[in-house]
Design a protein around this motif. Structure first.
Motif, PDB file in Angstrom:
ATOM      1  N   GLU A  22       0.942  -1.011   0.310  1.00 45.61           N
ATOM      2  CA  GLU A  22      -0.443  -0.434  -0.048  1.00 45.61           C
ATOM      3  C   GLU A  22       0.943   1.416  -0.189  1.00 45.61           C
ATOM      4  N   LEU A  23       0.694   2.253  -1.214  1.00 47.30           N
ATOM      5  CA  LEU A  23       1.556   3.769  -0.971  1.00 47.30           C
ATOM      6  C   LEU A  23       0.415   4.752   0.332  1.00 47.30           C
ATOM      7  N   VAL A  24       1.386   5.592   1.078  1.00 42.96           N
ATOM      8  CA  VAL A  24       0.416   6.543   2.171  1.00 42.96           C
ATOM      9  C   VAL A  24       1.400   7.745   1.330  1.00 42.96           C
ATOM     10  N   THR A  25       0.337   7.781   1.639  1.00 45.10           N
ATOM     11  CA  THR A  25       1.280  10.047   1.507  1.00 45.10           C
ATOM     12  C   THR A  25       2.630  10.306   2.780  1.00 45.10           C
ATOM     13  N   ASP A  26       2.096   9.434   4.557  1.00 47.39           N
ATOM     14  CA  ASP A  26       2.607  10.482   4.730  1.00 47.39           C
ATOM     15  C   ASP A  26       2.989   9.084   5.785  1.00 47.39           C
ATOM     16  N   LEU A  27       3.178   9.106   7.590  1.00 46.84           N
ATOM     17  CA  LEU A  27       3.818   7.700   8.183  1.00 46.84           C
ATOM     18  C   LEU A  27       2.839   8.828   9.463  1.00 46.84           C
ATOM     19  N   THR A  28       1.676   9.757   9.490  1.00 49.82           N
ATOM     20  CA  THR A  28       0.533   9.882  10.190  1.00 49.82           C
ATOM     21  C   THR A  28      -0.230   8.682  11.187  1.00 49.82           C
ATOM     22  N   THR A  29      -0.868   9.034  11.880  1.00 46.06           N
ATOM     23  CA  THR A  29      -2.116   7.530  11.974  1.00 46.06           C
ATOM     24  C   THR A  29      -3.259   7.352  11.442  1.00 46.06           C
TER      25      THR A  29
END
Length: 360
Positions: A107-114
């Motif tokens: 999975e690709l996410v834009t940042d490491l936030t909750t």
């Protein structure tokens, strides 16, 4: 002809048993949880169901040997195997039995936030189903998501069976990535090659997502072991069988020339990265199988009827497999050459160009 009829009639009983077990699982899967009595009943049925595939495999092989054109019967075998493995996966999920097959989901996410992690988790659940447990490190986004779900389930007046639908979050001790060995190994397989390719170009979010899905398919297409002992069956069990019940395929694409990536258009850059990743991962996996065969798991013998991976250049997701027909010893008595039966005919290869798949 009477023998064929009796064998076909016996095969129909196995198909009937498969249908009965499928209906039984669908009935159990309608509820949120299963009772202890239902669990014991499922365990007993599942143990008998596991034996059924071996019996069907032997019966189908006998039918194919008696038929003049066994190729027409391969579709029967493939249909049965596809339904069988999908029901095995469902039964294991109901029993809470984990299969360590190292299937990969990227999975690709834009940042490491909750919030980003929760969005990725929701996408995963929508496509793969809700996991019973998630093992991760002590990242703040992972811990935050666990706390948010626990607070929601405890603070709302929900029915008890809905409250039990929460996910169990398991956190490894700090600075111990080896505790989550299987997941870390799968991530390593991806990052090791991907980092060496992405510095050549910059992708948009959509292009990067497409690229990761293609790499996920490459990782989940690798052969694990043979599906049957049929000498005319060249299919292997892969991690994708535990995800979708059948091997993964890809849309045909022309080969992208190995040129400077900046000279290619945007779509061909994605194809270039996938094909480059495929070549690197294919060579690495072949080397790993050869190492295991030579030193760790066997005596190095290649026996007739054994399914082997052939070391040669192939398009992405296409693993060249064959069955050993005969082996040829040299003048010193040591066997170094094997004759292989493949889908395109019979070939000869030296042992350094073939990799026997593990039997278990």
């Amino acid at each position: 002809m009477a023998d064929i009829k009796s064998l076909l009639k016996k095969r129909s009983t196995y198909k009937c048993k498969l249908t009965i077990f499928t209906n039984y699982l669908n009935l159990l899967n309608t509820g949120s949880t299963i009772s202890e009595l239902q669990r014991l009943d499922l365990e007993e049925r599942f143990s008998r169901f596991n034996v059924m595939y071996t019996e069907f495999d032997a019966l189908q092989s006998e039918i194919e040997m008696l038929e003049e054109d066994p190729e027409d019967l391969l579709e029967e075998r493939e249909d049965f195997e596809r339904q069988y493995f999908s029901q095995v996966a469902l039964a294991r999920s109901l029993l809470g039995v984990s299969s360590k097959v190292k299937a990969v989901h990227l999975e690709l996410v834009t940042d490491l936030t909750t919030e980003a992690y929760m969005a990725a988790l929701n996408r995963f659940v929508a496509r793969r189903g809700k996991p019973q447990s998630i093992t991760s490190d002590n990242g703040t986004n992972f811990v935050g998501a666990s706390n948010d779900l626990q607070r929601f389930l405890s603070s709302n007046n929900l029915a008890s069976h809905i409250a039990q639908e929460g996910i169990e979050f398991i956190f490894t001790p700090p600075y111990t990535p080896h505790f989550n060995l299987l997941a870390e190994a799968a991530v390593k397989s991806c990052k090791h090659h991907l980092k060496r390719l992405l510095h050549l170009t910059h992708f948009t979010f959509e292009e990067m997502t497409t690229c990761l899905c293609k790499i996920e398919a490459v990782l989940n297409s690798r052969p694990l072991t043979s599906l049957s002992s049929d000498p005319n069956d060249f299919s292997a069990l892969t991690p994708s069988h535990f995800l979708i019940g059948r091997p993964l395929l890809t849309v045909p694409h022309p080969h992208v020339a190995d040129v400077t990536i900046t000279r290619l258009d945007r779509w061909k850059r994605i194809q270039h990265v996938q094909q480059h990743f495929w070549r690197r991962f294919h060579n690495e996996y072949v080397s790993l199988l050869q190492t295991k065969t030579k030193w760790l798991a066997s005596t190095g013998e290649v026996k007739p009827g054994q399914l082997v991976l052939i070391k040669e250049k192939t398009p992405p997701l296409l693993w060249s497999l064959g069955r050993v027909v005969n082996t040829y010893p040299g003048v010193d008595g040591i066997t170094r050459v094997a004759e292989l039966k493949t889908k395109r005919g019979t070939i000869r290869r030296a042992f350094n160009c073939i990799c026997p798949l593990p039997l278990h």
